[in-house]
Enzyme design. Structure first.
Site, short mmCIF file in Angstrom:
data_model
loop_
_atom_site.label_atom_id
_atom_site.label_comp_id
_atom_site.label_asym_id
_atom_site.label_seq_id
_atom_site.Cartn_x
_atom_site.Cartn_y
_atom_site.Cartn_z
N ASP A 116 -2.23 -0.34 -1.63
CA ASP A 116 -1.01 -0.62 -0.90
C ASP A 116 -1.45 -0.98 0.51
O ASP A 116 -2.64 -0.85 0.85
CB ASP A 116 -0.12 0.63 -0.90
N ASP B 146 1.00 -1.02 3.94
CA ASP B 146 1.68 -0.29 5.01
C ASP B 146 1.50 1.21 4.86
O ASP B 146 1.76 1.77 3.80
CB ASP B 146 3.18 -0.62 5.01
#
Length: 226
Positions: free
Chosen positions: A9, A11
């Site tokens: 991922d 953020d």
């Protein structure tokens, strides 16, 4: 089964952007009459930008036809903040370099739009590590829907059993597990609630701890556990 790729991922995992998102959300939503506290912003962690806008419009019973416009403003503001203040989270470069030294393919599967992913890759100088990225903006739904991971796996040409996913949010961990990936959760500092991450195979305090996992230790680095 040999480990061949690691999917990250972005953020809140590679870049310390969650505080920047919360700042941008408070600023942008205030322009449409929605006053958010910082704690309220945690409710939408892991959602795509348009999903965040719809979430708050529904929560405040607001009927507006400018979801895409407000989402764009939110993304623009986050990109500004990333370019000005974005920093890698602890352990990012050590882990990426180590994975690269093991010959693993590295990819990003993010709920953020492509232009924000590119801004982060440039800001943190990650393009030499990340060979592929995919945004949930191209999917029918964002996380916890597994679509962004399934498409990333398809682009990599790999089975989920040969990959590991790193996530910071519960929604993201749900998406990775639903796609069949061995999932390592690394929640934002101060928000490690084991009850919210029961789906994860491993729960860490930071990426710095990842190098101590059997998956990433030579010579047994390519054996998945769990």
């Amino acid at each position: 089964m040999q480990l061949q790729a690691v999917i990250f991922d972005m953020d809140g995992l590679l870049i310390d952007s969650e505080p920047l998102w919360r700042q941008a959300e408070q600023e942008v939503f205030a322009t449409v009459g929605i006053r958010l506290t910082e704690s309220m912003c945690f409710q939408t962690t892991g959602l795509s930008t348009e999903e965040v806008v719809r979430y708050w419009y529904n929560s405040f019973n607001i009927d507006r036809q400018d979801v895409q416009e407000v989402a764009r403003k939110l993304e623009d503001r986050v990109i500004e903040l990333v370019q000005r203040k974005g920093q890698a989270l602890p352990g990012v470069y050590d882990l990426l370099q180590h994975c690269q030294s093991l010959g693993l393919t590295l990819a990003v599967a993010s709920g953020s739009v492509g232009r924000l992913i590119e801004a982060v890759l440039d800001k943190l100088q990650l393009r030499d590590y990340i060979g592929l990225y995919h945004s949930a903006e191209h999917e029918v739904a964002g996380k916890p829907n597994p679509a962004v991971y399934l498409t990333t796996l398809n682009k990599l040409g790999l089975d989920a059993a040969r990959c590991v996913a790193f996530e910071d949010s519960a929604r993201g961990a749900q998406a990775a597990k639903a796609a069949g990936l061995f999932t390592i959760a690394v929640p934002e500092a101060g928000h490690k609630d084991p009850g919210k991450f029961t789906m994860a195979d491993i729960l860490l305090d930071s990426l710095e701890q990842a190098l101590d996992l059997p998956q990433f230790q030579w010579p047994n680095n390519q054996k998945l556990a769990g």
